[in-house]
Each structure stands twice: as C-alpha cells, then as structure tokens.
Design a protein around this motif. Structure first.
Motif, mmCIF file in Angstrom:
data_model
loop_
_atom_site.group_PDB
_atom_site.id
_atom_site.type_symbol
_atom_site.label_atom_id
_atom_site.label_comp_id
_atom_site.label_asym_id
_atom_site.label_seq_id
_atom_site.Cartn_x
_atom_site.Cartn_y
_atom_site.Cartn_z
ATOM 1 N N UNK A 49 -126.838 24.789 8.122
ATOM 2 C CA UNK A 49 -127.784 23.677 7.994
ATOM 3 C C UNK A 49 -127.706 22.969 6.657
ATOM 4 N N UNK A 50 -127.037 23.595 5.670
ATOM 5 C CA UNK A 50 -126.858 22.947 4.363
ATOM 6 C C UNK A 50 -125.845 21.809 4.421
ATOM 7 N N UNK A 61 -133.453 40.943 -6.686
ATOM 8 C CA UNK A 61 -134.828 41.098 -6.202
ATOM 9 C C UNK A 61 -135.225 39.950 -5.285
ATOM 10 N N UNK A 62 -134.614 38.800 -5.518
ATOM 11 C CA UNK A 62 -134.876 37.622 -4.690
ATOM 12 C C UNK A 62 -133.538 37.026 -4.273
ATOM 13 N N UNK A 63 -133.367 36.753 -2.991
ATOM 14 C CA UNK A 63 -132.133 36.149 -2.489
ATOM 15 C C UNK A 63 -132.477 34.880 -1.721
ATOM 16 N N UNK A 64 -131.769 33.802 -2.055
ATOM 17 C CA UNK A 64 -131.908 32.552 -1.326
ATOM 18 C C UNK A 64 -130.613 32.359 -0.543
ATOM 19 N N UNK A 110 -126.404 23.465 -4.309
ATOM 20 C CA UNK A 110 -127.047 23.305 -5.621
ATOM 21 C C UNK A 110 -128.559 23.412 -5.484
ATOM 22 N N UNK A 111 -129.064 22.964 -4.338
ATOM 23 C CA UNK A 111 -130.501 23.021 -4.086
ATOM 24 C C UNK A 111 -130.984 24.470 -4.023
ATOM 25 N N UNK A 123 -116.719 31.446 5.134
ATOM 26 C CA UNK A 123 -115.404 31.139 5.705
ATOM 27 C C UNK A 123 -115.000 29.697 5.432
ATOM 28 N N UNK A 124 -115.970 28.818 5.299
ATOM 29 C CA UNK A 124 -115.675 27.423 4.971
ATOM 30 C C UNK A 124 -115.405 27.229 3.480
ATOM 31 N N UNK A 125 -115.655 28.282 2.691
ATOM 32 C CA UNK A 125 -115.402 28.188 1.260
ATOM 33 C C UNK A 125 -116.552 27.595 0.471
ATOM 34 N N UNK A 126 -117.713 27.464 1.091
ATOM 35 C CA UNK A 126 -118.862 26.924 0.371
ATOM 36 C C UNK A 126 -119.414 27.933 -0.629
ATOM 37 N N UNK A 127 -119.238 29.224 -0.328
ATOM 38 C CA UNK A 127 -119.582 30.310 -1.246
ATOM 39 C C UNK A 127 -118.469 31.345 -1.183
#
Length: 369
Positions: free
Chosen positions: A240-241, A232-235, A248-249, A270-274
C-alpha cells in the motif's frame, strides 16, 4: 463393517512405551553469541516452562562453550531448574563436529524428553546434527508448542508458505527435538529468588571432532535501528506504500519512538524497497515488540506468523475487509497517506504538551521554595 484405523501418534507397543518412559525433562539449548547470552535462549526458557507445567517435568538449560559459567545464573533466574555446563577449549567457537559430539553425549547420558533449540543459524545446524546422532526426529521453525492428551509435544509450524499450520509429533522417539523461531515467545521476568543446580559435564572430544578450524570470525554489525528482534516499536509497511520513496513516511513515524524500527512484508523486500533483513513474516523475522504498526499491508497469514505476538498492533488500511483487522488491537480504516501524517503530528503535539506541563510543574515547585 470397516475396521477402525489406529489414531495417528498413539503408541500402544509396550516395548516402545517402556523405552519412552526412560526420558524425562524439558531442555533448552542456551546459546552464547558474541560473548553474550542470546535473547532467544531466554525465550526458549519461557516456552520450556510452559511445556513443563503441563508435563510436570523440570527445565534444564544446556550451556556450551569455554569460560561461560557466568551465564548460568542468568538462565536460572529466567526459568532453568538446572544448567548443564559443557566447557572445553575446543568449544570456544562454534564448530559443528565438536558441538554435535558434546551435546549428543550429554543427551545420550541424561535422556531428556524434550529439547528446544532456537531457529537461528548455528542452533539450526546443531539441532539437525544432534537429531541424526541420537536417532530422533526434528520439527523445524516452530512458532508454538502444546502438549496433547497423550503427553506428547505438539510442535506447531507454518507450512505451504505460511498458508497453513501443521502439528508435528514425534511419537516413537526421544527426545522430541524442536527449533523455535526467535520472537515466538517472550522471556519470563527475572526472578532473583530462584535457585537452581549447575552441573558440569565433560564430553570426550577426540581430534576427529575438531576437523574444522575457525581461523577468524568477522561479524556484520547491524544498525541498532535495523535490529528488528530488539526493537520495542516496529512500523511495518506493505504494498500500500506504492513505492520505495514513500517509506520515508514510516521512518518519520518510527523516529518518534526510542527503539523504533521500520520493517516490511515479503513483497516489499523482494521489490527492493527495503533490505531483506527487515522482512517480517514466514520467510523473514519473527518479532514481538511492544508496539507494531501495520501500515498498508493486508495481513496475509505469511506475515501474521511473524508479528502476531506483538503486545499492541495498530493497523492502518483503506480496505476495511483486510485480514489485519482481525488480529489488530486498534484498527484505522483510511488512506495511510492521510492517516500517518496526522498520527505523526498528534504524537508530536502530545509530547510538546507533556514537556510544557513538566516544565510548568518544575517552575511552580521552584517558586514555592
């Protein structure tokens, strides 16, 4: 004087026009997965009703499987005028050959003008096979449908990595087959006063239509917090992170909402951050949550096609010229590392105030008794 070229898509051949006139009705493929009616099936019904309103045709859902008749009512209350029920023990699990044969027989017998499928794994496979079997075209991964002045279905899809939108027509063949990305349309509210017809269709399935045997089906279970299509909510975060740890923020912000999830752009994944299943955009998921935070992402068209149907979009970016500000509901120009912590603190403060107010009202009510 140069001769005028015929306009693309306009059909004037009387024989073709006569053949096209035999096809009527807007269909959707209603998919049952893991013993549940998929959400995209209801989204397709919303798309079908929009199109049918313009073409003045009925909407039908095609329900295929075994022991699935209980889902027919759900399809009717969400927009189907008719449900074609195809049941056979050979169709208990999805097998390409059997499903293709069963659905193709129904198409050839009933002749719909338009047939919509979800752009997910099994439905994509089925749509392409049915298109080949009934000798028609297929527009894949569409995000929007319109009807032009000639009554033809305009099938709109992103191309060139999402940099452009193309309009696909199927002028000389029917049905007009389309796969639509999940999240492109929102299901209509259930109307329990609606009535409809459930019509059984018995396909002729021979042994050659069941050459593949499914021995065992193993399903990967997603963490509910990572199921973007139901969130229902996506961040969502972009480059820019700066690095993986800073996500984590975003998790802290998402955890403040019931049904909150964290997502990212293609570059982030693609960078593997997610992980890749949390990617939103042209080559990722298409989502339509009630609230979408776009944090530290520019808003390239490749990303926008995956989230532009969100009810409310809140953009946070230090660059006031970022394209995301052209589509957002609310925009905050500022450093995300300053804005997001302030936003988290403010949400917490408001919730504490509301809790205290509720407790105070309860205490006063108890005292009056």
């Amino acid at each position: 004087m140069a001769s005028q070229q015929p306009r693309f898509g306009v059909v004037t051949d009387p024989e073709i026009l006569k053949r096209l006139a035999e096809y009527r009705g807007v269909w959707v493929y209603a998919e049952v997965d893991d013993n549940q009616l998929t959400n995209v099936s209801l989204e397709l019904l919303a798309a079908a009703r929009y199109v049918a309103q313009k073409t003045k045709e009925d909407v039908s859902a095609v329900l295929v499987g075994y022991g699935i008749e209980r889902f027919a009512r759900d399809l009717i209350v969400h927009g189907a005028d008719r449900v074609y029920l195809i049941q056979d023990e050979k169709l208990k699990l999805y097998v390409s050959d059997a499903y293709t044969e069963a659905v193709s027989q129904l198409v050839l017998a009933k002749k719909p003008s338009i047939f919509l499928f979800g752009a997910n794994r099994n439905a994509r496979d089925l749509a392409s096979r049915v298109a080949g079997r009934v000798n028609t075209g297929l527009a894949a991964d569409c995000i929007q449908l319109e009807v032009n002045e000639n009554g033809q279905l305009e099938q709109i899809r992103p191309d060139f990595g999402g940099k452009e939108l193309s309009v696909v027509l199927t002028p000389k063949h029917r049905p007009q087959l389309t796969t639509i990305r999940p999240g492109s349309y929102k299901p209509l509210p259930a109307d329990y006063n609606r009535s409809g017809i459930v019509e059984s269709f018995e396909p002729r399935l021979a042994e050659q239509h069941s050459r593949i045997k499914v021995i065992k089906s193993v399903r990967e279970r997603l963490d509910p917090k990572e199921d973007l299509e139901k969130a229902k909510v996506i961040v969502a975060g972009g480059m820019g992170l700066r690095n993986k740890d800073n996500f984590k923020l975003l998790h802290q912000l998402a955890e403040l909402f019931e049904g909150g999830a964290v997502a990212g752009t293609r570059s982030v994944c693609e960078k593997g951050w997610l992980p890749h299943h949390l990617q939103v955009g042209q080559s990722g998921k298409t989502v339509s949550p009630k609230l979408y935070f776009a944090v530290g992402l520019s808003g390239a068209i490749q990303h926008l096609v995956g989230m532009q149907n969100s009810e409310v979009i809140v953009a946070i970016n230090i660059d006031k010229e970022a394209p995301i500000f052209k589509v957002c509901t609310y925009g905050i120009v500022g450093d995300l590392f300053e804005v997001v912590p302030l936003l988290i603190d403010e949400i917490k403060r408001v919730r504490i105030e509301r809790t205290l107010t509720k407790e105070s009202v309860k205490a006063e009510s108890a005292g009056e008794r």
